[in-house]
Design a protein around this motif. Structure first.
Motif, PDB file in Angstrom:
ATOM      1  N   ILE A   1       0.817  -1.223   0.000  1.00  0.00           N
ATOM      2  CA  ILE A   1       0.000   0.000   0.000  1.00  0.00           C
ATOM      3  C   ILE A   1       0.851   1.273   0.000  1.00  0.00           C
ATOM      4  N   ILE A   2       2.150   1.142   0.271  1.00  0.00           N
ATOM      5  CA  ILE A   2       3.022   2.326   0.221  1.00  0.00           C
ATOM      6  C   ILE A   2       2.983   2.918  -1.189  1.00  0.00           C
ATOM      7  N   GLY A   3       2.803   4.216  -1.280  1.00  0.00           N
ATOM      8  CA  GLY A   3       2.737   4.873  -2.579  1.00  0.00           C
ATOM      9  C   GLY A   3       1.307   5.096  -3.053  1.00  0.00           C
ATOM     10  N   GLN A   4       0.363   4.381  -2.456  1.00  0.00           N
ATOM     11  CA  GLN A   4      -1.038   4.595  -2.825  1.00  0.00           C
ATOM     12  C   GLN A   4      -1.602   5.812  -2.082  1.00  0.00           C
ATOM     13  N   LYS A   5      -2.831   6.182  -2.479  1.00  0.00           N
ATOM     14  CA  LYS A   5      -3.547   7.243  -1.768  1.00  0.00           C
ATOM     15  C   LYS A   5      -4.891   6.700  -1.301  1.00  0.00           C
TER      16      LYS A   5
END
Lengths: 209, 209
Positions: free
Chosen positions: A121-125
């Motif tokens: 989920i890192i990098g998602q919004k």
């Protein structure tokens, strides 16, 4: 703005009053009686009068409260003129729900950034809030001058992350983990303990009726 | 079990004590000093002593607390011998997070059933909890003899659903909606107001340091 000496219990009710006057304004109401106000916010009118008395003469006896000036007063009091930027750490189910929770609808609070260590989920919004690697926590909080963090990591990780937040310069933590965390006296922690809330309600029902 | 007369503030801390003694037992600790306990639960030791004094002589002065008997005491006190079944109404982001929140890990509480009016999720299960049509609310709550409901519907629908819950025989509501709800005096409502918690924390930081 003037600084008032106000009991903690009163302070905890201020956002409630603020929000209700906002609701009245949005419903185009101009005035409300003290009885109606007490009923709506579920605080007895003696307590409301005492709460308001800390701020001088709010409202006229026997007349009730005018919505517009009351709203303006609470807005200023609660610094609703500026938006508070907060960080959230731990994007599990609860973190995710809080990211989607519309804090700015009733309060000028914005979650500016979220952190997690899950690479998926890192990098998602979520709801426009970027999710960064927890490794970037100190750097980001310092750069963005964020004072307040919401802590929604699992219990076994809460103290470690709290230490990192303190290290990064955070001054206030809203802690959702079920175990309490220790912080230096300069850092304020408010605990929201969901299992505890439910347990207490059940205890009251079992014992007081 | 004996009925005690206990102040509300003390009652709200009981689940915290219970949970901490459970944690100590799980960590194979046999004893804890009153200083350690105070530090861990973030309640000062005078308050802990006063809290415990309502239940007679819990712990020995200068000796600390034995984990096993303390845990047994709080378990009984909080009715942890039986599991409490609760319902949840409103499976949005927050409802979904609460369904996934492991209440039974620390407390004998189980969400037995959830309700929503969104046809896309009716009939599904989240964390093994079935989601039923809100139309089935009264019938299900009566059949399953559920006393307590978690209310996570949008604010504009909260009072209507609260009325339906009361009608169905619910005795306690944990209300997450930002506006307060009215219920008859026989129904107990505890409010968990997330925006309010955050706002209060920010207010303290802005004004008291």
């Amino acid at each position: 703005m003037k600084q008032y000496k106000i009991p903690n219990a009163t302070i905890k009710r201020l956002p409630l009053y603020h929000r209700y006057f906002q609701f009245l304004k949005d419903s185009d109401k101009k005035k409300i009686s003290s009885t109606e106000l007490a009923e709506a916010v579920q605080v007895d009118s003696a307590t409301i009068r005492r709460d308001f008395s800390y701020f001088g003469s709010l409202g006229k006896r026997g007349y009730g409260y005018e919505v517009e000036p009351m709203l303006e007063f609470f807005k200023k009091l609660l610094n609703q003129d500026k938006t508070s930027q907060v960080a959230l750490v731990g994007v599990g189910n609860l973190g995710n729900a809080l990211l989607n929770y519309n804090f700015s609808q009733t309060n000028n609070i914005k979650i500016a950034v979220a952190f997690d260590k899950n690479p998926q989920i890192i990098g998602q919004k979520i709801n426009d809030v970027p999710i960064l690697d927890t490794e970037k926590l100190a750097e980001t909080i310092q750069n963005q001058e964020i004072d307040v963090a919401i802590l929604t990591v699992p219990a076994n990780n809460a103290q470690k992350v709290a230490d990192e937040l303190v290290q990064a310069g955070i001054k206030g933590i809203l802690n959702f983990s079920p175990l309490r965390i220790s912080t230096p006296p300069t850092v304020r922690v408010h605990n929201v303990d969901l299992a505890n809330e439910l347990q207490t309600l059940i205890y009251f029902l079992d014992n007081y009726r």
